[in-house]
Design a protein around this motif. Structure first.
Motif, PDB file in Angstrom:
ATOM      1  N   TRP A  37      76.452  44.062  48.486  1.00 29.46           N
ATOM      2  CA  TRP A  37      77.706  43.342  48.720  1.00 29.46           C
ATOM      3  C   TRP A  37      78.179  43.348  50.167  1.00 29.46           C
ATOM      4  CZ3 TRP A  37      80.774  46.978  50.773  1.00 29.46           C
ATOM      5  CH2 TRP A  37      80.589  48.290  50.381  1.00 29.46           C
ATOM      6  N   TRP A  38      77.645  44.211  51.027  1.00 30.70           N
ATOM      7  CA  TRP A  38      78.194  44.321  52.384  1.00 30.70           C
ATOM      8  C   TRP A  38      78.146  42.993  53.139  1.00 30.70           C
ATOM      9  CZ3 TRP A  38      81.452  47.333  54.598  1.00 30.70           C
ATOM     10  CH2 TRP A  38      81.610  47.283  55.974  1.00 30.70           C
ATOM     11  N   HIS A  39      77.100  42.211  52.940  1.00 31.06           N
ATOM     12  CA  HIS A  39      76.976  40.925  53.631  1.00 31.06           C
ATOM     13  C   HIS A  39      78.048  39.921  53.199  1.00 31.06           C
ATOM     14  CE1 HIS A  39      74.805  40.380  49.865  1.00 31.06           C
ATOM     15  NE2 HIS A  39      75.011  39.078  49.999  1.00 31.06           N
TER      16      HIS A  39
END
Length: 133
Positions: free
Chosen positions: A43-45
């Motif tokens: 999910w970081w992107h």
């Protein structure tokens, strides 16, 4: 004896005509949030740092928030996990206003009823996951 009326015991999962969709509970949602928090590569992107939440793909309602310094919001959520930074939670009850820090690496599960506001009091950004049953 007619065995054709006995369900096939080897049938598993969604292939079974008798299977029902599992009920989403706050406990299951907290487990899902904990698993997501442990996999930032998933999910970081997607993280945005302008205060606009991003809905994560999946069956449950899970939002990823980037909190600029000073940002205030009152997101409705049953489960909260601060992933980076720190938030301050203000809750309004019949007894007054309570404030407490919500730090990273903790899962917060809410009961129903009391309005709450989250604030990023720090000088740096914070990131959190919010999930609703």
């Amino acid at each position: 004896m007619n065995l054709s009326v006995i369900p096939d015991l080897t049938m598993q999962g969604s292939d079974s005509p008798y299977a029902t969709r599992p009920t989403v509970t706050v406990g299951r949602l907290a487990g899902l949030v904990r698993e997501l928090a442990a996999r930032p590569g998933d999910w970081w992107h997607l993280a945005r740092f302008d205060g606009v939440p991003v809905r994560l793909p999946g069956e449950s309602e899970i939002l990823l928030y980037g909190w600029p310094p000073g940002r205030r919001a009152a997101p409705a959520a049953d489960v909260l996990a601060v992933l980076a930074g720190e938030l301050s939670e203000r809750t309004i009850t019949d007894h007054g206003v309570a404030e407490r820090a919500v730090r990273a690496n903790r899962i917060r599960v809410y009961g129903a009823g009391h309005p709450r506001e989250l604030v990023n009091p720090g000088p740096a950004y914070a990131v959190s996951l919010h999930a609703t049953v």
